[in-house]
Design an enzyme around this catalytic site. Structure first.
Site, PDB file in Angstrom:
ATOM      1  N   CYS A  68       0.880  -1.162   0.000  1.00  0.00           N
ATOM      2  CA  CYS A  68       0.000   0.000   0.000  1.00  0.00           C
ATOM      3  C   CYS A  68       0.921   1.216   0.000  1.00  0.00           C
ATOM      4  CB  CYS A  68      -0.987  -0.027   1.175  1.00  0.00           C
ATOM      5  SG  CYS A  68      -0.255   0.089   2.819  1.00  0.00           S
ATOM      6  N   HIS A 101      13.898 -15.477  11.383  1.00  0.00           N
ATOM      7  CA  HIS A 101      13.512 -15.535  12.795  1.00  0.00           C
ATOM      8  C   HIS A 101      12.008 -15.638  12.993  1.00  0.00           C
ATOM      9  CE1 HIS A 101      17.474 -13.557  14.428  1.00  0.00           C
ATOM     10  NE2 HIS A 101      17.697 -14.535  13.562  1.00  0.00           N
TER      11      HIS A 101
END
Ligand code: RB5
Length: 145
Positions: A68, A101
């Site tokens: 966006c 992670h």
């Protein structure tokens, strides 16, 4: 074939078009599905973040890229889909760490914001970095719900 779902509002539309072309030219092994929007006309972002999140969740092993103006709103919308982890990245480091992670399945980028690495590199890093399976990372990912 690994699938990549794309979504944007008007603020990310132009970048989405470029990402689609980049993927077609550089990631032939991936099948790309664009879930909208379909023009640069003003349109609300939540529906597209949700659509990509839901598609990725339903299609095991697939990934998503949402865009966006800032990357914030559509990323929040994707993250509201339970089980989806979406990372907003304007550097390759954030894209890499989000995958390694956090096991992010969705990348968010802001079409009207500054990138500190080329967006092509950010996309490539996100798509080619494996999730770190170390117990501590898996434990923390599980705690995200
Ligand atoms: C649209 O003007 C803009 O608010 C949207 O693209 C996005 O930046 C929201 O987070």
């Amino acid at each position: 074939m690994k699938k990549i779902y794309l979504g944007s509002d008007h603020g990310g539309f132009e970048l989405k078009q470029k990402v689609k072309k980049y993927l077609a030219e550089n990631f032939a092994g991936f099948s790309v599905e664009d879930l909208g929007c379909d023009s640069a006309e003003s349109i609300d972002y939540p529906q597209f973040g949700r659509a990509v999140g839901e598609a990725v969740l339903a299609d095991k092993g697939s990934l998503g890229i949402v865009m966006c103006g800032s990357g914030v709103g559509i990323g929040i919308a994707a993250n509201k889909v339970r089980g989806i982890r979406c990372v907003l990245a304007n550097t390759t480091e954030l894209a890499r760490l989000g995958r390694q992670h956090n096991g992010a399945q969705v990348l968010s980028m802001g079409g009207r914001t500054q990138f500190f690495d080329p967006w092509e590199e950010i996309v490539k890093t996100f798509l080619t970095t494996e999730v770190d399976q170390a117990e501590r990372h898996e434990r923390r990912r599980c705690q995200l719900g």
